[in-house]
Design a protein around this motif. Structure first.
Motif, short mmCIF file in Angstrom:
data_model
loop_
_atom_site.label_atom_id
_atom_site.label_comp_id
_atom_site.label_asym_id
_atom_site.label_seq_id
_atom_site.Cartn_x
_atom_site.Cartn_y
_atom_site.Cartn_z
N LYS A 100 0.83 -1.21 0.00
CA LYS A 100 0.00 0.00 0.00
C LYS A 100 0.87 1.25 0.00
O LYS A 100 0.58 2.22 -0.72
N LEU A 101 1.94 1.24 0.79
CA LEU A 101 2.85 2.38 0.85
C LEU A 101 3.48 2.63 -0.52
O LEU A 101 3.56 3.78 -0.98
N THR B 288 2.55 11.00 4.27
CA THR B 288 2.92 9.59 4.19
C THR B 288 4.30 9.35 4.76
O THR B 288 4.54 8.36 5.47
N ASP C 117 -1.63 1.40 8.81
CA ASP C 117 -2.42 1.02 7.64
C ASP C 117 -3.71 1.84 7.55
O ASP C 117 -4.09 2.30 6.47
N LEU D 198 -2.85 5.38 6.46
CA LEU D 198 -2.52 5.43 5.03
C LEU D 198 -3.79 5.57 4.21
O LEU D 198 -3.85 6.34 3.24
N ASP E 289 -4.81 8.69 1.73
CA ASP E 289 -5.09 8.45 0.32
C ASP E 289 -6.42 9.06 -0.11
O ASP E 289 -6.60 9.45 -1.27
#
Length: 408
Positions: free
Chosen positions: A15-16, A86, A104, A107, A111
């Motif tokens: 995801k990062l 981030t 998580d 994040l 987003d």
């Protein structure tokens, strides 16, 4: 490492990586940063990033667990606000202040975050940036005004492209075509004698891929051959689309409204150049979505890059002055990472926009096709090549002399 922990780690890394790719991170920086995160989390990993894809292989110490993932991604766009948030999140995770589960969730929130400046301020920034670029190119006051107004028209097309996939595919050539047509209309009925090609270039300067060309060359110099080549070819195609749209728009406008005879006006005073740099840097704040606390750094980077180039040009050939400007900018950006513990990209991009010769590339393409120059630009092809090389070399030398502490 048990299976549950491994799954949690690889989901976070994946995801990062996708988020950093989405925010326009160059491939060599993205790969190095993800490698640092993976090593801290206790896994081994290999990454291959290109402008349109991300490949990830992650495995545990003794290969008890192994995972591979290949994703087709859209080319990223600069979002310095999300990039900064981030990076801060990753720092909290690596310092033990957040768990993987908490990181998580954050994040996902980052987003989904919209631009901190909203559509009205961003639209005004388009007008401010395009007008400021016209001033930097030596346009008259009326041409600066037209450039700013047509910059707002370009932003309307950008807003439409966010809602329509068909408009997204044809955004650059259609925006250039409409601006060129409007410039011909203005020259016929409102302001005869204006420099139409210069107004068109200033109005679409946000789309001119000088920064992408520089990033592609930097990736090639770091031996990221596939990513660098792809980025350069994509930038060249974008440049061709822009020029074709502008060329077709001017041809249509001349057919409908009659040809325009350019009547040069007196040049603006020297101080207007420095005002143009300030206004351009301010306009880019909202376009790049720079965080409020980083605005002074971003403005300072633009002035440092431009002033270093201008001062060194008194002693070196002008196109080699870009080397000094890029070197100074690189040292400043790396110093910023040590002081603020944030990615160097946050301030470097504002300075690079002032330095990159995307406009000269467009002018050179116009000279090649039409055989006419709309600004004084002798040996344009040679200048563009040397400036690009000087920029890349300056950034490389800066990383050697004063290395950054962060991969981003």
């Amino acid at each position: 490492m048990d299976t549950k922990e491994f799954i949690q780690i690889r989901r976070f890394i994946l995801k990062l990586g996708k988020m950093l790719h989405k925010y326009g991170t160059p491939s060599f920086r993205l790969e190095a940063y993800l490698d640092e995160v993976a090593r801290y989390l206790g896994v081994y990993a290999s990454f291959i990033s290109t402008p349109t894809s991300l490949s990830v292989v992650i495995w545990s110490d003794r290969h008890e667990e192994e995972y591979s993932h290949n994703a087709r991604l859209d080319p990223g766009e600069l979002d310095l606000n999300s990039l900064s948030l981030t990076d801060e999140l990753a720092n909290l995770l690596l310092s033990g202040q957040l768990t993987l589960e908490e990181a998580d969730k954050r994040l996902s929130a980052i987003d989904a975050m919209p631009s901190p400046y909203g559509k009205l301020i961003t639209g005004c920034s388009y007008g401010l940036s395009t007008g400021a670029f016209g001033m930097l190119m030596g346009a008259s006051w009326s041409e600066i005004l037209w450039s700013g107004l047509f910059g707002l028209v370009v932003y309307l097309w950008v807003l439409w492209s966010e809602r329509s996939k068909r408009v997204t595919l044809m955004l650059e050539p259609v925006a250039a075509y409409v601006v060129a047509l409007l410039a011909c209309f203005a020259s016929r009925y409102a302001d005869p004698g204006i420099n139409i090609p210069l107004i068109v270039l200033s109005s679409i300067i946000i789309f001119v891929p000088g920064l992408a060309l520089t990033m592609g060359l930097a990736e090639l110099s770091s031996r990221n051959m596939v990513s660098g080549t792809a980025r350069i070819m994509d930038a060249m195609m974008q440049l061709f689309k822009l020029y074709f749209g502008a060329y077709l728009g001017v041809a249509t406008g001349f057919s409908l409204f009659g040809e325009n005879t350019y009547a040069p006006e007196p040049s603006l005073p020297y101080w207007s150049t420095w005002l143009a740099v300030l206004l351009l840097a301010f306009g880019l704040v909202a376009i790049f979505r720079t965080r409020a606390k980083h605005i002074p750094w971003a403005l300072l980077s633009a002035f440092i890059a431009y002033s270093a180039t201008a001062l060194s040009s008194d002693y070196l050939p002008q196109n080699l002055g870009s080397f000094v400007g890029a070197f100074t900018l690189g040292v400043f950006a790396n110093a910023f990472t040590r002081f603020a513990n944030q990615p160097a990209t946050i301030v470097a991009m504002h300075g690079l926009i002032v330095l990159v010769p995307g406009s000269k590339t467009y002018i050179g393409l116009n000279s090649f096709v039409s055989g006419q120059d709309f600004v004084n630009a002798e040996h344009i092809g040679q200048d563009v090549f040397i400036i690009f090389m000087s920029l890349v070399a300056g950034l490389i030398f800066a990383n050697v002399v004063f290395p950054t502490k962060k991969a981003l």
